[in-house]
Design a protein around this motif. Structure first.
Motif, mmCIF file in Angstrom:
data_model
loop_
_atom_site.group_PDB
_atom_site.id
_atom_site.type_symbol
_atom_site.label_atom_id
_atom_site.label_comp_id
_atom_site.label_asym_id
_atom_site.label_seq_id
_atom_site.Cartn_x
_atom_site.Cartn_y
_atom_site.Cartn_z
ATOM 1 N N PHE A 96 56.531 -32.835 30.804
ATOM 2 C CA PHE A 96 55.189 -32.339 30.503
ATOM 3 C C PHE A 96 55.234 -31.355 29.341
ATOM 4 O O PHE A 96 54.454 -31.452 28.389
ATOM 5 C CB PHE A 96 54.586 -31.665 31.735
ATOM 6 C CG PHE A 96 53.243 -31.028 31.486
ATOM 7 C CD1 PHE A 96 52.081 -31.768 31.585
ATOM 8 C CD2 PHE A 96 53.146 -29.681 31.142
ATOM 9 C CE1 PHE A 96 50.840 -31.186 31.332
ATOM 10 C CE2 PHE A 96 51.915 -29.090 30.894
ATOM 11 C CZ PHE A 96 50.753 -29.850 30.995
ATOM 12 N N TRP A 97 56.187 -30.399 29.397
ATOM 13 C CA TRP A 97 56.253 -29.387 28.343
ATOM 14 C C TRP A 97 56.831 -29.932 27.046
ATOM 15 O O TRP A 97 56.475 -29.456 25.954
ATOM 16 C CB TRP A 97 57.001 -28.150 28.835
ATOM 17 C CG TRP A 97 56.156 -27.382 29.791
ATOM 18 C CD1 TRP A 97 56.282 -27.288 31.147
ATOM 19 C CD2 TRP A 97 54.963 -26.640 29.456
ATOM 20 N NE1 TRP A 97 55.265 -26.532 31.680
ATOM 21 C CE2 TRP A 97 54.436 -26.125 30.678
ATOM 22 C CE3 TRP A 97 54.297 -26.363 28.276
ATOM 23 C CZ2 TRP A 97 53.278 -25.351 30.714
ATOM 24 C CZ3 TRP A 97 53.150 -25.596 28.310
ATOM 25 C CH2 TRP A 97 52.642 -25.092 29.520
ATOM 26 N N MET A 98 57.689 -30.934 27.122
ATOM 27 C CA MET A 98 58.138 -31.586 25.889
ATOM 28 C C MET A 98 56.960 -32.218 25.178
ATOM 29 O O MET A 98 56.824 -32.122 23.947
ATOM 30 C CB MET A 98 59.206 -32.643 26.206
ATOM 31 C CG MET A 98 60.584 -32.080 26.539
ATOM 32 S SD MET A 98 61.380 -31.221 25.147
ATOM 33 C CE MET A 98 61.698 -32.587 24.041
ATOM 34 N N ASN A 99 56.066 -32.862 25.940
ATOM 35 C CA ASN A 99 54.867 -33.462 25.348
ATOM 36 C C ASN A 99 53.953 -32.387 24.755
ATOM 37 O O ASN A 99 53.351 -32.580 23.690
ATOM 38 C CB ASN A 99 54.117 -34.282 26.392
ATOM 39 C CG ASN A 99 54.850 -35.553 26.773
ATOM 40 O OD1 ASN A 99 55.618 -36.104 25.973
ATOM 41 N ND2 ASN A 99 54.637 -36.039 27.986
ATOM 42 N N GLN A 100 53.835 -31.256 25.472
ATOM 43 C CA GLN A 100 53.010 -30.163 24.961
ATOM 44 C C GLN A 100 53.570 -29.610 23.655
ATOM 45 O O GLN A 100 52.812 -29.280 22.726
ATOM 46 C CB GLN A 100 52.922 -29.042 26.008
ATOM 47 C CG GLN A 100 52.135 -29.400 27.256
ATOM 48 C CD GLN A 100 50.675 -29.653 26.957
ATOM 49 O OE1 GLN A 100 49.997 -28.814 26.367
ATOM 50 N NE2 GLN A 100 50.179 -30.816 27.346
ATOM 51 N N LEU A 101 54.884 -29.501 23.565
ATOM 52 C CA LEU A 101 55.507 -29.015 22.338
ATOM 53 C C LEU A 101 55.206 -29.963 21.177
ATOM 54 O O LEU A 101 54.874 -29.534 20.067
ATOM 55 C CB LEU A 101 57.020 -28.880 22.516
ATOM 56 C CG LEU A 101 57.519 -27.822 23.511
ATOM 57 C CD1 LEU A 101 59.042 -27.809 23.531
ATOM 58 C CD2 LEU A 101 56.982 -26.442 23.188
#
Length: 306
Positions: A267-272
């Protein structure tokens, strides 16, 4: 037992108005006091020739939330926030979260901020190996990715404290040999004394005896005394874990019932990736020491902001 329970889907829920009010109360602030601190920081920044002036307004809010301790500390931290990016190039150069080395790190180590708040309005940040072979582990890439996530959640969230939880399953001596103590020291300096956050506690899970020895000799000495006193180490037996962290927030593969650590990490990789332009612009702004009038608040290595 925990994995059999209903798990929640990973998402990021910004603080509600009720959350914001509660957080301000914890910080002994009001909306008016916060707005005043933001305005004072913005005016102060406009007078600092060595600091960037066109910055994200949300950054002002993040630092103004520290104004309960005094506006001068907010100024010192904000100065150090932009200064550290020049002082620690190994951690802050090439701020592209879509670079191959960062993507490879995401495939090796799961890390990110979990759903929701603890009762004390802390956020949980977790880390756990996905690929356990030491050849896949890159310490520098992991530290840079953690700072990416911290920067992004800094502007998306409003919180008082954070809790860091690392699952040591699969860690070997070879992993520790790949840790750069100097970079780990610089990273902890930034997190402990520069970012406008408070580390409420650090928890290590599934710690083998040899791993405990290495943590005590390599990692714990990098912590400030107060934070070290809040650090807890759990072996294979995590029956008492629910006494120190809400299990509904913790990933299902780390003893809780929340989204799995890989789901949190993805999820946070996508947000980055979605915020790559922010990192290449706002996230790359730094101090210009040639324009500074006076002495830097940040002196590396091993210093505190204050």
């Amino acid at each position: 037992m925990h994995s059999a329970r209903q798990q929640t889907k990973m998402n990021f829920h910004p603080p509600t108005e009720v959350d914001r009010t509660a957080i301000l109360r914890i910080l002994n602030l009001t909306s008016d006091k916060l707005e005043y601190a933001e305005a004072e920081l913005e005016e102060w920044l406009s007078e600092q020739a060595h600091l960037p002036h066109q910055i994200d307004k949300r950054v002002f809010t993040a630092f103004a939330l520290f104004s309960g301790k005094g506006i001068e500390e907010c100024k010192k931290r904000m100065d150090a926030y932009f200064t550290m990016r020049a002082v620690f190039p190994a951690l802050f150069n090439d701020r592209d979260p879509t670079s191959p080395i960062i993507k490879e790190s995401g495939e090796c180590v799961a890390t990110g901020m979990c759903n929701g708040y603890t009762p004390e309005f802390s956020r949980l940040y977790v880390a756990k190996l996905i690929k356990t072979e030491p050849k896949h582990f890159d310490c520098n890439a992991l530290l840079r990715r953690l700072l990416f996530i911290l920067d992004l959640t800094l502007v998306l969230d409003r919180r008082t404290d954070i809790c860091l939880i690392a699952d040591c399953s699969g860690l070997s001596v070879k992993h520790f040999l790949k840790v750069s103590i100097s970079q780990a020291r610089d990273f902890m300096l930034c997190v402990q004394t520069v970012y406008p956050i408070r580390i409420r506690k650090i928890i290590f899970l599934n710690v083998k005896p040899y791993c405990k020895t290495l943590l005590e000799n390599m990692i714990l000495p990098l912590l400030r005394k107060k934070i070290a006193s809040r650090t807890q180490i759990f072996s294979d037996n995590i029956d008492n874990l629910e006494k120190v962290v809400p299990l509904h927030l913790l990933p299902s593969d780390m003893g809780g019932t929340g989204p799995g650590s890989k789901e949190v990490s993805d999820f946070w990789m996508n947000q980055l990736e979605d915020n790559v332009e922010w990192f290449l612009t706002q996230g790359s702004l730094q101090a210009n020491e040639s324009q500074r009038n006076g002495t830097s608040t940040l002196k590396a290595p091993g210093c505190n902001v204050m």
